[in-house]
Design a protein around this motif. Structure first.
Motif: not given
Length: 163
Positions: A29-55
């Motif tokens: 999941l860290w790898g997906k975010l770092s590549k700019g891909e959104p993820i979904e956690l086991a608890d159903g939360r959907q997270l986008t890379p803009d919160r975790f990856v700098g410019p």
């Protein structure tokens, strides 16, 4: 004539602390975010890379000129270059000859590097008259642009990222 070799932009930095604080498990999941891909956690939360990856970060820029008189288009092409390789066939004492033959002096090459806000300058295409030692050209250029050296056969130049 010259060439500008511009490296692609690099990904922004992944913020490990923010990922941990958000409860994202280490791994794919860290790898997906770092590549700019959104993820979904086991608890159903959907997270986008803009919160975790700098410019995005700039790539490197290397500019190489051939037999070139200093001009605005060379300065523009070399703007912010990590490395400018500029011909410096003559020293300042041969400035008129340089102009007649379409070449640059070491001082003129340094002025281009300064105007372009380059990080480093390597003088190339040095006249055979300086074959024993081109130190006078380097000294001349360094009065304008301190981060100057002269090319030598087989020379390797490291071009680090600006950050």
């Amino acid at each position: 004539m010259g060439y500008a070799l511009r490296e692609h932009q690099r990904r922004g930095r992944f913020d490990v602390e923010k990922a941990r604080a958000a409860g994202i498990p280490e791994g794919p999941l860290w790898g997906k975010l770092s590549k700019g891909e959104p993820i979904e956690l086991a608890d159903g939360r959907q997270l986008t890379p803009d919160r975790f990856v700098g410019p995005k970060r700039p790539g490197r820029l290397v500019v190489f000129t051939g037999d070139t008189r200093p001009c605005a288009s060379v300065v523009d092409a070399a703007q912010g270059a990590d490395l400018l390789i500029h011909e410096a066939t003559f020293g300042e004492e041969e400035k008129d000859r340089a102009k007649e033959t379409g070449h640059a002096t070491a001082r003129e090459a340094a002025q281009v590097a300064l105007a372009a806000r380059a990080r480093r300058l390597v003088l190339s295409h040095v006249s055979a008259r300086y074959s024993l030692s081109a130190e006078e050209l380097v000294t001349e250029a360094r009065t304008v642009f301190p981060e100057t050296t002269v090319a030598k056969d087989g020379m390797t130049v490291e071009v680090p990222y600006s950050e």
